[in-house]
Write a protein that holds these residues in place. Structure first.
Motif, PDB file in Angstrom:
ATOM      1  N   THR A 231       1.618  -1.199   0.173  1.00  0.00           N
ATOM      2  CA  THR A 231      -0.074   0.234  -0.482  1.00  0.00           C
ATOM      3  C   THR A 231       0.574   1.026   0.311  1.00  0.00           C
ATOM      4  N   GLY A 232       0.042   2.438   0.023  1.00  0.00           N
ATOM      5  CA  GLY A 232       1.321   3.100  -0.470  1.00  0.00           C
ATOM      6  C   GLY A 232       0.738   4.022  -1.839  1.00  0.00           C
ATOM      7  N   ALA A 233       1.834   5.759  -2.227  1.00  0.00           N
ATOM      8  CA  ALA A 233       1.250   6.511  -3.011  1.00  0.00           C
ATOM      9  C   ALA A 233       2.938   7.024  -3.402  1.00  0.00           C
ATOM     10  N   VAL A 234       3.433   6.419  -4.384  1.00  0.00           N
ATOM     11  CA  VAL A 234       4.498   6.626  -5.462  1.00  0.00           C
ATOM     12  C   VAL A 234       3.803   7.420  -6.974  1.00  0.00           C
TER      13      VAL A 234
ATOM     14  N   THR B 105       0.061   8.815  -7.881  1.00  0.00           N
ATOM     15  CA  THR B 105      -0.277  10.247  -7.918  1.00  0.00           C
ATOM     16  C   THR B 105       1.103  11.393  -8.000  1.00  0.00           C
ATOM     17  N   PRO B 106       0.246  11.453  -9.236  1.00  0.00           N
ATOM     18  CA  PRO B 106       1.957  12.636  -9.525  1.00  0.00           C
ATOM     19  C   PRO B 106       2.097  14.126  -8.899  1.00  0.00           C
ATOM     20  N   PRO B 107       3.156  14.268  -8.814  1.00  0.00           N
ATOM     21  CA  PRO B 107       3.448  15.721  -8.035  1.00  0.00           C
ATOM     22  C   PRO B 107       2.772  16.597  -9.081  1.00  0.00           C
TER      23      PRO B 107
ATOM     24  N   ALA C 178       6.264   3.649 -12.635  1.00  0.00           N
ATOM     25  CA  ALA C 178       7.707   2.802 -12.919  1.00  0.00           C
ATOM     26  C   ALA C 178       7.901   2.728 -11.293  1.00  0.00           C
ATOM     27  N   ASP C 179       8.004   3.572 -10.436  1.00  0.00           N
ATOM     28  CA  ASP C 179       8.074   2.986  -9.282  1.00  0.00           C
ATOM     29  C   ASP C 179       7.092   2.481  -8.664  1.00  0.00           C
ATOM     30  N   LYS C 180       5.857   1.678  -8.602  1.00  0.00           N
ATOM     31  CA  LYS C 180       4.568   1.271  -8.317  1.00  0.00           C
ATOM     32  C   LYS C 180       5.718  -0.181  -8.693  1.00  0.00           C
ATOM     33  N   ASP C 181       5.482  -0.388 -10.360  1.00  0.00           N
ATOM     34  CA  ASP C 181       5.609  -1.725 -11.012  1.00  0.00           C
ATOM     35  C   ASP C 181       7.303  -2.391  -9.886  1.00  0.00           C
ATOM     36  N   ALA C 182       8.662  -1.316  -9.723  1.00  0.00           N
ATOM     37  CA  ALA C 182       9.688  -1.719  -9.438  1.00  0.00           C
ATOM     38  C   ALA C 182       9.353  -2.046  -8.061  1.00  0.00           C
ATOM     39  N   ALA C 183       8.618  -1.262  -7.207  1.00  0.00           N
ATOM     40  CA  ALA C 183       8.512  -1.739  -5.279  1.00  0.00           C
ATOM     41  C   ALA C 183       7.857  -3.309  -5.630  1.00  0.00           C
TER      42      ALA C 183
END
Lengths: 165, 140
Positions: A58-61, A90-92, A65-70
């Motif tokens: 869970t969480g937000a990235v 959630t894009p900055p 790409a960061d989601k897939d990496a995790a």
């Protein structure tokens, strides 16, 4: 006798090995969680929970790409059966638009002089990024001039002293 | 925000016409509109709307800088002087020596843009140098 001993030893070894394997195939959830959390050091903002070897992320990235990496990091951690990826992307927020940058007076003066010389009857003055236009011009000529002046990125084009014929 | 209301039709038209990199910002009582129109016709249309809201562009509350996206390297440009030849210069600046001329309505090629004002062009006759972008319009 020696044969019997050997047989016993190998039996004991086999039993021990069996025990170890069975132990390895059922690591504790807490241990898996610790391993996953350690592996996820490079993915800040992601937390993991483990139940029966199934990892829930869970969480937000910031991006996919960061989601897939995790998710991949969790998948390859020892003892993990499967991964449920509940990470949200959630894009900055986009950076605020930059304030318009006005051209410096010297550069502006040269460019304005280059343009205005082709417009007889019109005089231009430049001060603090503001172009002040005086004189007389036909409407279509003035439109052309205004288009050219605006392209120089001045702060303002003050034509209150211009008479349009 | 009052200026954005006054020029709402213009801003809306810029948005709906596919103008890219559109930036609308108000500073010191002047609305700055920057962007890249997909064609020269769209640029003309935006200037027509601007002229409708502020007849003869005399209010001085807008600075609109709209480039045309089709003006890229390799594009054909028409020389849009009033009637005279366009000077082609050795460097970007009117103090630079003249190395050639392009006739009124002649079509030339855009090699590169040195700035928004000075473009490097080549004529079919082979003359190559910098010309003032104000007098060059992309062929459509």
């Amino acid at each position: 006798m020696t044969m019997k001993m050997k047989h016993l030893t190998s039996l004991a070894l086999a039993a021990g090995l069996m025990f170890m394997i069975s132990c390895k195939s059922k690591p504790k959830d807490a241990d898996i969680k610790a391993a996953v959390v350690a592996a996820l050091q490079s993915s800040p903002g992601v937390s993991a929970d483990v139940k029966d070897g199934v990892v829930t992320l869970t969480g937000a990235v910031a991006n996919e790409a960061d989601k897939d990496a995790a998710e991949n990091t969790a998948k390859v951690t020892a003892g993990v059966k499967s991964v449920v990826d509940n990470i949200t992307v959630t894009p900055p927020p986009p950076p605020p638009p930059a304030a318009p940058v006005a051209t410096a007076d010297d550069a502006l003066k040269t460019s304005v002089a280059d343009i205005v010389k082709d417009f007889p009857g019109i005089t231009a003055d430049v001060k603090d990024g503001v172009i002040t236009i005086t004189g007389e011009a036909k409407a279509d000529r003035w439109k052309k001039l205004k288009m050219a002046l605006d392209a120089l990125k001045p702060k303002k084009v003050d034509a209150s002293g211009l008479k349009v014929k | 925000m009052a200026l954005q209301d006054k020029y709402k039709e213009l801003i809306d038209a810029a948005k709906s016409s596919g103008t890219t990199n559109l930036q609308v910002a108000e500073q010191d009582g002047v609305l700055h509109i920057d962007g890249e129109a997909p064609s020269g016709a769209v640029k003309d249309q935006l200037w027509d709307i601007y002229g409708k809201i502020d007849p003869n562009f005399l209010a001085g509350d807008v600075v609109m800088n709209i480039n045309v996206a089709t003006a890229v390297a390799g594009a054909k440009l028409t020389v849009t002087t009033d009637s005279t030849n366009l000077n082609i210069r050795k460097g970007p600046g009117t103090d630079q020596p003249i190395v050639g001329k392009a006739a009124h309505n002649e079509v030339v090629s855009l090699i590169s843009k040195q700035s928004d004002q000075w473009w490097l062009i080549r004529t079919d006759g082979g003359a190559e140098g910098y010309a003032y972008a104000q007098y060059l319009t992309p062929v459509e």
